[in-house]
Write a protein that holds these residues in place. Structure first.
Motif, PDB file in Angstrom:
ATOM      1  N   THR A  70       0.825  -1.208   0.000  1.00 38.75           N
ATOM      2  CA  THR A  70       0.000   0.000   0.000  1.00 38.75           C
ATOM      3  C   THR A  70       0.860   1.259   0.000  1.00 38.75           C
ATOM      4  O   THR A  70       0.515   2.272  -0.623  1.00 38.75           O
ATOM      5  CB  THR A  70      -0.942  -0.017   1.220  1.00 38.75           C
ATOM      6  OG1 THR A  70      -1.713  -1.219   1.186  1.00 38.75           O
ATOM      7  CG2 THR A  70      -1.861   1.178   1.218  1.00 38.75           C
TER       8      THR A  70
ATOM      9  N   LYS B  79       0.919   3.347  -4.995  1.00 38.13           N
ATOM     10  CA  LYS B  79       0.398   4.575  -5.584  1.00 38.13           C
ATOM     11  C   LYS B  79       1.484   5.368  -6.299  1.00 38.13           C
ATOM     12  O   LYS B  79       1.226   6.030  -7.298  1.00 38.13           O
ATOM     13  CB  LYS B  79      -0.255   5.432  -4.499  1.00 38.13           C
ATOM     14  CG  LYS B  79      -1.517   4.808  -3.907  1.00 38.13           C
ATOM     15  CD  LYS B  79      -2.142   5.709  -2.880  1.00 38.13           C
ATOM     16  CE  LYS B  79      -3.407   5.094  -2.272  1.00 38.13           C
ATOM     17  NZ  LYS B  79      -4.025   5.971  -1.261  1.00 38.13           N
ATOM     18  N   LYS B  80       2.665   5.319  -5.768  1.00 42.47           N
ATOM     19  CA  LYS B  80       3.751   6.117  -6.339  1.00 42.47           C
ATOM     20  C   LYS B  80       4.336   5.473  -7.599  1.00 42.47           C
ATOM     21  O   LYS B  80       4.769   6.189  -8.515  1.00 42.47           O
ATOM     22  CB  LYS B  80       4.847   6.283  -5.288  1.00 42.47           C
ATOM     23  CG  LYS B  80       6.072   7.045  -5.794  1.00 42.47           C
ATOM     24  CD  LYS B  80       7.131   7.140  -4.718  1.00 42.47           C
ATOM     25  CE  LYS B  80       8.372   7.836  -5.259  1.00 42.47           C
ATOM     26  NZ  LYS B  80       9.455   7.896  -4.245  1.00 42.47           N
TER      27      LYS B  80
ATOM     28  N   ARG C 206      -1.388   2.129 -13.944  1.00 40.05           N
ATOM     29  CA  ARG C 206      -2.477   1.199 -14.235  1.00 40.05           C
ATOM     30  C   ARG C 206      -2.978   1.290 -15.675  1.00 40.05           C
ATOM     31  O   ARG C 206      -3.864   0.531 -16.064  1.00 40.05           O
ATOM     32  CB  ARG C 206      -3.647   1.463 -13.272  1.00 40.05           C
ATOM     33  CG  ARG C 206      -3.292   1.218 -11.814  1.00 40.05           C
ATOM     34  CD  ARG C 206      -4.442   1.608 -10.894  1.00 40.05           C
ATOM     35  NE  ARG C 206      -4.143   1.342  -9.498  1.00 40.05           N
ATOM     36  CZ  ARG C 206      -3.441   2.139  -8.730  1.00 40.05           C
ATOM     37  NH1 ARG C 206      -2.945   3.267  -9.223  1.00 40.05           N
ATOM     38  NH2 ARG C 206      -3.200   1.823  -7.472  1.00 40.05           N
TER      39      ARG C 206
ATOM     40  N   GLU D  22      -5.369  -4.561  -9.570  1.00 40.72           N
ATOM     41  CA  GLU D  22      -4.383  -4.255  -8.535  1.00 40.72           C
ATOM     42  C   GLU D  22      -4.095  -5.462  -7.655  1.00 40.72           C
ATOM     43  O   GLU D  22      -2.970  -5.636  -7.180  1.00 40.72           O
ATOM     44  CB  GLU D  22      -4.898  -3.088  -7.680  1.00 40.72           C
ATOM     45  CG  GLU D  22      -3.851  -2.568  -6.697  1.00 40.72           C
ATOM     46  CD  GLU D  22      -4.274  -1.275  -6.039  1.00 40.72           C
ATOM     47  OE1 GLU D  22      -3.896  -1.048  -4.881  1.00 40.72           O
ATOM     48  OE2 GLU D  22      -4.981  -0.489  -6.699  1.00 40.72           O
TER      49      GLU D  22
END
Length: 588
Positions: free
Chosen positions: A95, A99-100, A104, A111
């Motif tokens: 997690t 995101k960094k 996608r 994911e």
């Protein structure tokens, strides 16, 4: 791979994600949050002031990875025990970094599947930082993924991709691996659901340690009823659940050295039964078919054998062997590089020696030039001295050449005489060979004539017998005359055929005689030729004497053809015939 190394890989991803400006350092406040989350997930008592005390000399500045490691080892990893949920720990680290780093766009996987690939990467990556996965492990993962999806491994396609990997030093980061799988480069023709199922299968095998899983019927211990359960086989245990979602766990079968698995005969209307015997209890299980039964028995027996041998799970053992092979290859490569360095140093030393030798050679060449000049001066003096001797030597050589020419002429005459004698000898040999061949031809003609004479005598004997049989037939009674007349006609026909055959033999004998006469002429010619050469060489006579057939008298002709009877034999035969004819009782 140990527990500490496994945890460090996930923590490294989290620490790297917190390094926003890629300086290799993270602020202390972020490390406090990371440490608190790690302690919470791994069920370790968290000391809130430990980080401040550890970095009290650097209150304001960020902390590097190397600076954070002593605190991480002392206050977290040294206290960790294997009593926490590793999947939850990995999701927490995932997690922090997803995101960094995760893009996608244009990915065929969600994911959750990307998280599974991330976990697989941590398991297969090298124990070096920054974490990368080498080409051998990439091939291993992609090959297993292709097999899990039911496709065939594209060897040529991967070989082309390895050429691209060489630009990236034959390795990939975790995000490059996720992009490679998510873009479907090696799964073209497969839908997203099949790709997701393949990733899940590999995740369960490598990360969760699942060796085999599936639905089977289990017999209860109390009520003895059969219930369908979802079984999950790991190296040291078999867990069974209500469903494949693993929501409600019903129990575990602990596997150890004392356990065994055996097949059971069909009973109670159930087939494909087998039993797992443990120290405290036994478990009867019913597979769906014989194939499933055999696969489960074989898988459980494999786990028991590994437990008895003290070996890890098959995928861990295979990974260990691959890493040992890479370490051995790396050691061989380093040894080769060291050898190349030693050879280069030796080459440089030899270059220096060659340079020194070159300088010495130049000095020697200069010295040789000086000596050559002195030698040329001495040679000029000697030339003048030897010129007179050379003129005198020329005169002597001319005299010797004249003598050699005379000797050569005499030798040539002698050799000519020798060649003439050799030629005469060869001609003599040829004449002797012709004579020998003529003798052989004569012998062959003689044998042919003897054979013809023998056949002629045989035919004459047959004619006499036929004549006697004819005379006896004439002497029979008048009542049998007609029958005898028929027989006589038949015998006369046979006699005529014999006469014709005799005539043919006679003509063959005449032909043989003519051939013999030709051979005799050849023999006479060869004898004359041989005699002439022998007279020249040996001066001898009478070496060859011709053997000729004697003269033949006139042949007599009888009623049966030509014959070789004498007058006495002919008179005797006529007398016998007259006596037989004049006997009383004979019919005229």
């Amino acid at each position: 791979m140990g527990l500490r190394d496994e945890l460090l890989k996930s923590i490294w991803h989290a620490f790297t994600a917190l390094d926003v400006d890629r300086s290799g350092k993270v602020s202390k406040s972020q490390l406090k949050v990371l440490s608190h989350n790690l302690c919470t997930v791994m069920k370790i008592p968290h000391d809130p002031v430990a980080l401040e005390e550890h970095f009290k000399d650097d209150d304001e500045g960020p902390v590097s990875n190397q600076g954070y490691m002593p605190y991480l080892n002392k206050f977290i990893l040294d206290k960790v025990q294997d009593n926490f949920d590793r999947l939850e720990f990995n999701k927490m680290c995932w997690t922090l970094c997803v995101k960094k780093n995760l893009n996608r766009n244009h990915l065929l996987i969600n994911e959750e599947d990307a998280f599974k690939v991330w976990c697989i990467f941590n398991y297969l990556s090298e124990d070096k930082y920054p974490l990368v996965i080498v080409s051998e492990e990439i091939e291993y993962f992609l090959r297993k993924l292709t097999e899990a999806m039911g496709g065939g491994w594209a060897e040529e396609k991967f070989e082309k991709y390895k050429v691209q990997l060489q630009r990236k030093q034959n390795c990939l980061s975790v995000w490059e691996l996720i992009e490679l799988v998510g873009m479907g480069y090696f799964s073209k023709g497969m839908d997203r659901q099949t790709l997701s199922m393949g990733i899940t299968e590999i995740f369960q095998e490598l990360i969760l340690g699942v060796i085999k899983q599936g639905y089977m019927m289990k017999k209860g211990h109390k009520r003895k009823n059969w219930t369908e359960r979802w079984f999950v086989l790991r190296l040291s245990s078999i867990s069974y659940f209500v469903g494949e979602d693993l929501a409600e766990k019903k129990g575990d079968i602990v596997l150890d050295r004392n356990c065994c698995v055996e097949s059971l005969p069909d009973k109670e209307g159930r087939k494909c039964l087998f039993i797992i015997k443990c120290s405290d209890k036994s478990f009867e299980i019913n597979a769906s078919d014989k194939r499933k039964k055999q696969e489960w028995i074989q898988a459980i027996q494999t786990c028991l054998n590994l437990i008895r041998l003290g070996l890890p799970a098959p995928h861990q053992y295979a990974q260990q062997k691959r890493r040992e092979l890479r370490v051995r290859q790396q050691a061989e490569l380093e040894e080769l590089e060291n050898s190349m360095m030693r050879l280069q140093a030796t080459n440089e030393t030899r270059q220096c020696e060659l340079e020194t030798l070159r300088m010495k050679l130049e000095e020697a060449a200069a010295k040789a030039v000086r000596e050559e000049r002195m030698r040329l001066h001495t040679q000029r003096e000697l030339q003048d001295r030897y010129r007179t001797d050379l003129e005198r030597e020329k005169m002597v050589r001319l005299q010797m050449e004249q003598q050699m020419a005379q000797k050569s002429s005499e030798l040539e005459q002698y050799l000519q005489r020798v060649r003439e004698l050799e030629d005469m000898y060869h001609r003599l040999e040829e004449a002797l060979e012709d004579e020998r061949q003529a003798r052989q031809d004569e012998e062959a003609v003689r044998k042919l004539q003897a054979r013809l004479l023998e056949e002629e005598a045989t035919k004459r004997t047959e004619l006499e017998q036929i004549h006697l049989q004819q005379q006896r037939a004439i002497a029979q009674t008048q009542s049998e005359k007609q029958q005898l007349q028929d027989e006589r006609l038949a015998k006369e026909a046979a006699l005529q055929a014999a006469m014709e055959q005799l005539s043919q033999l006679e003509s063959e004998r005449h032909g043989a005689l003519e051939q013999y006469q030709e051979v005799m002429k050849k023999l006479e010619n060869a004898t004359i030729k041989t005699q002439s050469w022998k007279n020249k060489v040996a001066h001898q006579e009478g070496l060859i004497r011709l053997i000729q057939p004697g003269s033949k008298g006139p042949q007599r002709i009888t009623n049966w053809g030509p014959a070789a009877f004498t007058d006495t034999e002919l008179n005797l035969r006529e007398k016998n015939w007259q006596e037989k004819k004049n006997r009383p009782g004979q019919t005229q």
